[in-house]
Design a protein around this motif. Sequence first.
Motif, PDB file in Angstrom:
ATOM      1  N   ASP A 128       0.815  -1.370   0.011  1.00 23.60           N
ATOM      2  CA  ASP A 128       0.052  -0.032   0.044  1.00 23.60           C
ATOM      3  C   ASP A 128       1.052   1.259  -0.040  1.00 23.60           C
ATOM      4  N   MET A 129       1.950   1.388   0.646  1.00 21.49           N
ATOM      5  CA  MET A 129       2.971   2.438   0.977  1.00 21.49           C
ATOM      6  C   MET A 129       3.412   2.669  -0.431  1.00 21.49           C
ATOM      7  N   LEU A 130       4.151   1.625  -0.766  1.00 24.33           N
ATOM      8  CA  LEU A 130       4.962   1.530  -2.142  1.00 24.33           C
ATOM      9  C   LEU A 130       4.227   2.189  -3.324  1.00 24.33           C
ATOM     10  N   VAL A 131       3.031   1.529  -3.552  1.00 27.28           N
ATOM     11  CA  VAL A 131       2.102   1.650  -4.829  1.00 27.28           C
ATOM     12  C   VAL A 131       1.432   2.999  -4.434  1.00 27.28           C
ATOM     13  N   ARG A 132       1.014   3.398  -3.285  1.00 25.62           N
ATOM     14  CA  ARG A 132       0.475   4.804  -3.176  1.00 25.62           C
ATOM     15  C   ARG A 132       1.930   5.909  -3.570  1.00 25.62           C
ATOM     16  N   LEU A 302      -4.867  -0.345  -4.983  1.00 19.77           N
ATOM     17  CA  LEU A 302      -4.997   0.130  -3.796  1.00 19.77           C
ATOM     18  C   LEU A 302      -6.263   0.155  -3.097  1.00 19.77           C
ATOM     19  N   GLU A 303      -7.448  -0.129  -3.850  1.00 14.66           N
ATOM     20  CA  GLU A 303      -8.740  -0.204  -3.297  1.00 14.66           C
ATOM     21  C   GLU A 303      -8.680  -1.461  -2.478  1.00 14.66           C
ATOM     22  N   THR A 304      -7.857  -2.499  -2.756  1.00 15.96           N
ATOM     23  CA  THR A 304      -7.627  -3.766  -2.035  1.00 15.96           C
ATOM     24  C   THR A 304      -6.977  -3.727  -0.924  1.00 15.96           C
ATOM     25  N   THR A 305      -5.783  -2.943  -1.111  1.00 19.42           N
ATOM     26  CA  THR A 305      -4.795  -2.888   0.074  1.00 19.42           C
ATOM     27  C   THR A 305      -5.598  -1.979   1.312  1.00 19.42           C
ATOM     28  N   SER A 306      -6.461  -0.937   0.723  1.00 19.35           N
ATOM     29  CA  SER A 306      -6.879   0.021   1.726  1.00 19.35           C
ATOM     30  C   SER A 306      -8.243  -0.780   2.285  1.00 19.35           C
ATOM     31  N   TRP A 307      -8.808  -1.490   1.616  1.00 16.98           N
ATOM     32  CA  TRP A 307      -9.870  -2.276   2.275  1.00 16.98           C
ATOM     33  C   TRP A 307      -9.573  -3.378   3.293  1.00 16.98           C
TER      34      TRP A 307
END
Length: 343
Positions: A128-132, A302-307
Amino acid sequence: MPADARGRLLGAVEVLEPQQWHARQAAHLQRVSPWTEPFRERRSQQLKHPVGDFLFTYYSHSPGRLERWHPGPGVVLLDAAEMAEQRYWRTVTATEAEALGLSADDGAATVDVAAFLESRGRAVEFVDMLVRRTASRAGQFGCFGMHEWAMAYNARVHGVRHEQLPLRLGAEGTDAVVQAERLRCTHIDAFRFFVPEAAPLNELQPTRETQRDLEQPGCLHATMDLYKWAYKLAPAVASELIADCFELALEVRATDMEASPYDLLEWGYGVVAVETPEGKAEYVRRQRSFAQRASPLRERLLETTSWLLAAREHVPAPQAQGPSTHRADAPGGPGPAAPGELA
């Protein structure tokens, strides 16, 4: 479909009848087989392919794993006892089945979000951090694919990584291009393969520690790595998204090699002559196109990691929504990790 400490299903849940999820499972296998089967055939004959093999040899996701279908979290499969036996899956409890209007005899199974987060929570945070961070930056489009050239620099001493391929300009011509161009590689997993004489020529010295600060969406390898970050979170990432990332990465790899110092004409590929103004322009055109196509894939990941991260924090049920798993047009709706790399 977050789960509380007792494993109770929370939030919106999609329930799939056997015929529904079997159809999606079959569609996934049909989609990826043209990538997996030729690789297996070549491997059985000890043959190599400079483009088609890369995503199975550089990355650690096997053809069998790519073929395995998962719907992602937020989905309950009926009559799916075999799925419940897989890692990070579980059987839906009788209490959960009753809440969903199901029978305890329906053999319902779902991704075990609680178990996945307990084991892979740090990986979810890292991805999540790297992709964001990557998505938040402007793309850089001035490297012209020189990373492959820097890996082949001084080939008379070091040899080349792809021994089955001739150098298009020869060893001396390749060295001359590297010496004439600015090296601006931002990607640690390309830079770490530079030959010793080429590494100091790069304007940046990427490290694993600075990866989070340097990764940017114009980089071809950052786009290919979306496939890696997606499959590393399976089965909590839907197989449809993993396949979408693979498909784009395969196209990117073709350009990566067409812009390299190697001659792939006998393999049916063209040449992006980045040592010329015309070649540079073509490379940038493709770079920008890949970056645009990668953007929605990053958003979906990111939808998935945030969820998942919200699920770990026990977000109240009304706020929890399952992530999107399908492409809009979908029918039916590097080897071992480097030191310090996410396993």
